[in-house]
Scaffold this motif. Structure first.
Motif, PDB file in Angstrom:
ATOM      1  N   VAL A  81      -2.571  37.460  13.114  1.00 57.77           N
ATOM      2  CA  VAL A  81      -2.533  38.750  12.423  1.00 57.77           C
ATOM      3  C   VAL A  81      -2.083  38.509  10.980  1.00 57.77           C
ATOM      4  N   GLU A  82      -2.409  39.455  10.106  1.00 57.77           N
ATOM      5  CA  GLU A  82      -1.993  39.317   8.710  1.00 57.77           C
ATOM      6  C   GLU A  82      -0.485  39.429   8.564  1.00 57.77           C
ATOM      7  N   SER A  83       0.130  40.288   9.387  1.00 57.82           N
ATOM      8  CA  SER A  83       1.550  40.568   9.235  1.00 57.82           C
ATOM      9  C   SER A  83       2.076  41.177  10.522  1.00 57.82           C
ATOM     10  N   VAL A  84       3.371  40.960  10.789  1.00 58.31           N
ATOM     11  CA  VAL A  84       4.024  41.693  11.879  1.00 58.31           C
ATOM     12  C   VAL A  84       5.020  42.703  11.308  1.00 58.31           C
ATOM     13  N   SER A  85       4.908  42.980  10.039  1.00 57.03           N
ATOM     14  CA  SER A  85       5.735  44.016   9.411  1.00 57.03           C
ATOM     15  C   SER A  85       5.102  45.397   9.530  1.00 57.03           C
ATOM     16  N   THR A  86       3.916  45.437  10.125  1.00 60.73           N
ATOM     17  CA  THR A  86       3.235  46.705  10.384  1.00 60.73           C
ATOM     18  C   THR A  86       2.645  46.643  11.784  1.00 60.73           C
ATOM     19  N   PRO A  87       2.618  47.750  12.512  1.00 62.51           N
ATOM     20  CA  PRO A  87       2.128  47.680  13.888  1.00 62.51           C
ATOM     21  C   PRO A  87       0.620  47.563  14.021  1.00 62.51           C
ATOM     22  N   ASP A  88      -0.130  47.830  12.974  1.00 61.62           N
ATOM     23  CA  ASP A  88      -1.585  47.894  13.087  1.00 61.62           C
ATOM     24  C   ASP A  88      -2.268  46.839  12.234  1.00 61.62           C
ATOM     25  N   SER A  89      -1.681  45.665  12.184  1.00 64.60           N
ATOM     26  CA  SER A  89      -2.227  44.610  11.334  1.00 64.60           C
ATOM     27  C   SER A  89      -3.562  44.104  11.866  1.00 64.60           C
ATOM     28  N   PRO A  90      -4.527  43.825  10.998  1.00 68.37           N
ATOM     29  CA  PRO A  90      -5.780  43.205  11.436  1.00 68.37           C
ATOM     30  C   PRO A  90      -5.555  41.757  11.856  1.00 68.37           C
ATOM     31  N   ALA A 122      -4.684  13.778  27.695  1.00 70.68           N
ATOM     32  CA  ALA A 122      -4.803  15.226  27.850  1.00 70.68           C
ATOM     33  C   ALA A 122      -4.789  15.861  26.473  1.00 70.68           C
ATOM     34  N   ALA A 123      -4.982  17.162  26.439  1.00 68.77           N
ATOM     35  CA  ALA A 123      -4.872  17.942  25.209  1.00 68.77           C
ATOM     36  C   ALA A 123      -3.730  18.922  25.349  1.00 68.77           C
ATOM     37  N   GLU A 124      -3.166  19.346  24.204  1.00 71.09           N
ATOM     38  CA  GLU A 124      -2.107  20.347  24.213  1.00 71.09           C
ATOM     39  C   GLU A 124      -2.372  21.396  23.150  1.00 71.09           C
ATOM     40  N   PHE A 125      -2.212  22.659  23.538  1.00 68.25           N
ATOM     41  CA  PHE A 125      -2.252  23.786  22.603  1.00 68.25           C
ATOM     42  C   PHE A 125      -0.888  24.466  22.615  1.00 68.25           C
ATOM     43  N   VAL A 126      -0.228  24.493  21.476  1.00 71.05           N
ATOM     44  CA  VAL A 126       1.033  25.208  21.318  1.00 71.05           C
ATOM     45  C   VAL A 126       0.722  26.505  20.596  1.00 71.05           C
ATOM     46  N   THR A 127       0.982  27.622  21.259  1.00 67.83           N
ATOM     47  CA  THR A 127       0.591  28.914  20.714  1.00 67.83           C
ATOM     48  C   THR A 127       1.628  29.428  19.716  1.00 67.83           C
ATOM     49  N   PRO A 128       1.205  30.152  18.687  1.00 68.55           N
ATOM     50  CA  PRO A 128       2.168  30.717  17.733  1.00 68.55           C
ATOM     51  C   PRO A 128       3.001  31.809  18.395  1.00 68.55           C
ATOM     52  N   SER A 129       4.105  32.161  17.752  1.00 62.62           N
ATOM     53  CA  SER A 129       4.913  33.256  18.279  1.00 62.62           C
ATOM     54  C   SER A 129       4.200  34.581  18.058  1.00 62.62           C
ATOM     55  N   ILE A 130       4.534  35.536  18.924  1.00 61.29           N
ATOM     56  CA  ILE A 130       4.055  36.906  18.730  1.00 61.29           C
ATOM     57  C   ILE A 130       4.723  37.532  17.510  1.00 61.29           C
ATOM     58  N   THR A 131       6.059  37.405  17.416  1.00 62.84           N
ATOM     59  CA  THR A 131       6.776  37.986  16.273  1.00 62.84           C
ATOM     60  C   THR A 131       7.880  37.090  15.721  1.00 62.84           C
ATOM     61  N   THR A 132       8.392  36.162  16.485  1.00 62.12           N
ATOM     62  CA  THR A 132       9.617  35.461  16.108  1.00 62.12           C
ATOM     63  C   THR A 132       9.469  34.755  14.761  1.00 62.12           C
ATOM     64  N   ASN A 133      10.459  34.957  13.916  1.00 64.10           N
ATOM     65  CA  ASN A 133      10.505  34.553  12.500  1.00 64.10           C
ATOM     66  C   ASN A 133       9.765  35.533  11.597  1.00 64.10           C
ATOM     67  N   GLY A 134       9.182  36.564  12.176  1.00 59.65           N
ATOM     68  CA  GLY A 134       8.549  37.590  11.356  1.00 59.65           C
ATOM     69  C   GLY A 134       7.520  37.014  10.410  1.00 59.65           C
ATOM     70  N   TYR A 172       4.684  44.430  17.451  1.00 63.08           N
ATOM     71  CA  TYR A 172       3.831  43.664  18.355  1.00 63.08           C
ATOM     72  C   TYR A 172       2.350  43.889  18.034  1.00 63.08           C
ATOM     73  N   SER A 173       2.000  43.759  16.764  1.00 60.01           N
ATOM     74  CA  SER A 173       0.597  43.921  16.381  1.00 60.01           C
ATOM     75  C   SER A 173      -0.323  42.898  17.052  1.00 60.01           C
ATOM     76  N   PRO A 174       0.129  41.656  17.355  1.00 60.59           N
ATOM     77  CA  PRO A 174      -0.779  40.773  18.107  1.00 60.59           C
ATOM     78  C   PRO A 174      -1.188  41.352  19.456  1.00 60.59           C
ATOM     79  N   TYR A 175      -0.268  42.043  20.134  1.00 63.68           N
ATOM     80  CA  TYR A 175      -0.643  42.656  21.413  1.00 63.68           C
ATOM     81  C   TYR A 175      -1.625  43.811  21.212  1.00 63.68           C
ATOM     82  N   ARG A 176      -1.484  44.556  20.118  1.00 61.71           N
ATOM     83  CA  ARG A 176      -2.445  45.630  19.854  1.00 61.71           C
ATOM     84  C   ARG A 176      -3.850  45.058  19.716  1.00 61.71           C
ATOM     85  N   ARG A 177      -3.964  43.922  19.064  1.00 62.27           N
ATOM     86  CA  ARG A 177      -5.268  43.292  18.917  1.00 62.27           C
ATOM     87  C   ARG A 177      -5.716  42.615  20.222  1.00 62.27           C
TER      88      ARG A 177
END
Length: 533
Positions: free
Chosen positions: A505-514, A447-459, A177-182
């Motif tokens: 994030v650059e990657s969800v294969s590491t917990p501390d991704s920028p 109206a406008a719509e924003f579809v947000t990316p997944s936090i991790t799904t599909n890695g 969950y590196s997106p949550y860390r950021r």
């Protein structure tokens, strides 16, 4: 005319005596009422031999003078009962105005009961609007982590800005969950989670996280004990815990909290209705037990009221939708298909007619500058056919085009101020204009719509870019698309514009991704279309 108090605030302030409460909501409400009461169990509370606060703390559904606080006692979180004795125990809670918890302004005791797997939901009242607070729980001599939360501004009061993040789709075994860390590093007023908080699939040891799990996690999630285990496993993640502790959350679900692509009482695999409703009841109960929800959402068997409305001064009003529990079965069948005649049946509904009516009335009565629809699946049309025909994914609003048209036409004819749809589910990012006629480039933008990316799904896999990418040019109302990056959308609203930053994030294969802001879009007040920032 706009109500003087937001509907959820009004509901939360209603006082129910014990007899009324049990009569309205049945045995589960009874367990909830016991959990709210103070009792004499504190003196004889058993020692657990380990900290019970392994799943962290959370707050949610901020109102001007109230917030809901959550925790769950689970000294052994990866067993079904959390390692707790089969008895009610007292938990103290504290609300303070300082991070050191020295200036206590509210405190009380709640009972954590085995009927609700020793979860605690405290609705705190008498707070000040638009105020930052800190909170903590205590069991015997053990203290929980300290959480931070914030109340909403007073109803209808002037508000100059609001900042929040949109999140969705956080399959635990697909990545860290590196997106949550950021996200925790951001200055936000709240987080809006749009579904797929958990996934029902079995989980094996190993994988990206390299975790060793008990064999109980291998089967698909079907029973109450198993749904509880799935939620607990997800909740053990330190970055998810940190995001809950840092911000109040507003949550709604999609399909995977129960089963992929289910609709109302119809399962993906067409199980008998009674069998599936028993599964749905288990999933809904576990969902309530693990998230900061108010008594509005106490489950009653396979039913749980999740749609609700929250206002933030005169700046924004959020209509939080549930497009799973009440929808008609997909008129054109599951998956992808050509548009069939049944899709044009006006009796087919995505949200159920009661919720549709509630939404229309709320939009008409809103005095907010920005009117937000927080919901689950892609609302913009996405024609899959590259040869000039019409082919759609039926689990989204494309499967219910008449219901979509009813909603968009109502927004247009009633001149709803600055409607913005925020969406989860798709494991991709879309930024779109919503139009009355998607086939006509000159059609009115509603109206406008924003579809947000997944936090991790599909890695970190490349999945949807190659699939959806070729379709985008023939859907010109879609202004931005990315199929294979993970992260969230950060939104900042003021009285002039809505700014949406797409954060990957650059990657969800590491917990501390920028993380980086990959693209930004704006909506100007009074102009419903999206533009690059």
């Amino acid at each position: 005319m706009r109500n003087s108090r937001p509907p959820l605030e009004s509901f939360a302030r209603k006082s129910l005596n014990r007899r009324q409460f049990l009569a309205v909501s049945g045995t589960l409400a009874g367990a909830f009422a016991l959990a709210l009461a103070s009792g004499e169990d504190a003196r004889s509370a058993p020692s657990l031999g380990a900290t019970p606060f392994t799943l962290g703390v959370a707050s949610g559904d901020p109102l001007p003078t109230s917030i809901v606080l959550w925790t769950r006692l689970a000294p052994d979180p990866l067993v079904a009962d959390g390692g707790m004795p089969a008895r009610r125990v007292s938990v103290e809670w504290f609300v303070a105005t300082d991070a050191g918890m020295r200036r206590i302004v509210r405190r009380g005791t709640a009972l954590a009961s085995p009927e609700l797997v020793h979860s605690v939901h405290v609705e705190v009242f008498g707070l000040e609007p638009s105020r930052e607070y800190y909170y903590q729980f205590r069991y015997r001599s053990e203290y929980s982590p300290i959480g931070r939360t914030k109340t909403a501004p007073a109803a209808g009061s002037p508000l100059n800005s609001l900042a929040f993040a949109i999140a969705t789709c956080q399959k635990w075994d697909d990545g860290f969950y590196s997106p949550y860390r950021r996200m925790v590093e951001e200055d936000l007023d709240l987080v809006v989670h749009l579904g797929d908080y958990t996934y029902e699939y079995g989980i094996a040891s190993g994988g990206v996280r390299g975790a060793t799990l008990p064999d109980t996690f291998a089967p698909e999630t079907v029973t109450l004990d198993r749904y509880r285990l799935q939620h607990a496993l997800y909740k053990t993640d330190p970055d998810l815990q940190a995001a809950h502790a840092r911000f109040p959350w507003v949550v709604t679900w999609d399909d995977h909290e129960v089963e992929n692509d289910y609709t109302d009482a119809i399962s993906e695999n067409f199980e008998p209705v009674e069998t599936f409703l028993a599964r749905r009841a288990a999933a809904y109960k576990a969902y309530y037990e693990h998230l900061p929800l108010r008594r509005l959402s106490i489950p009653d068997g396979p039913n749980l009221r999740l749609y609700r409305r929250l206002a933030f001064g005169d700046l924004a009003e959020f209509n939080v939708l549930d497009t799973r529990q009440y929808r008609s079965d997909q008129p054109c069948g599951d998956g992808e298909s050509d548009r069939c005649e049944a899709a044009l049946d006006p009796t087919k509904t995505m949200a159920g007619f009661d919720q549709e009516r509630w939404l229309r009335q709320g939009l008409e009565g809103s005095g907010a500058l920005w009117n937000v629809l927080a919901q689950q699946v892609l609302m913009a049309e996405l024609n899959h056919d590259l040869e000039g025909g019409t082919r759609y994914w039926n689990d989204g609003w494309d499967g219910y085009p008449v219901a979509r048209q009813r909603l968009l036409r109502h927004i247009a004819t009633q001149r709803i101020a600055n409607p913005v749809v925020i969406t989860g589910d798709w494991h991709s990012t879309f930024v779109s204009d919503l139009k009355l006629d998607f086939k006509n480039p000159d059609s009115l933008v509603v109206a406008a719509e924003f579809v947000t990316p997944s936090i991790t799904t599909n890695g970190d896999a490349i999945v949807y870019g190659p699939y959806y990418g070729p379709m985008i040019p023939q859907n010109p109302h879609i202004k931005f698309f990315d199929g294979d990056r993970r992260g969230y959308i950060r939104c900042h609203l003021d009285r002039e514009r809505w700014l949406a930053d797409i954060r990957y994030v650059e990657s969800v294969s590491t917990p501390d991704s920028p993380i980086e802001t990959f693209a930004s879009f704006v909506i100007e007040n009074g102009q419903p279309g999206v533009q690059p920032a």
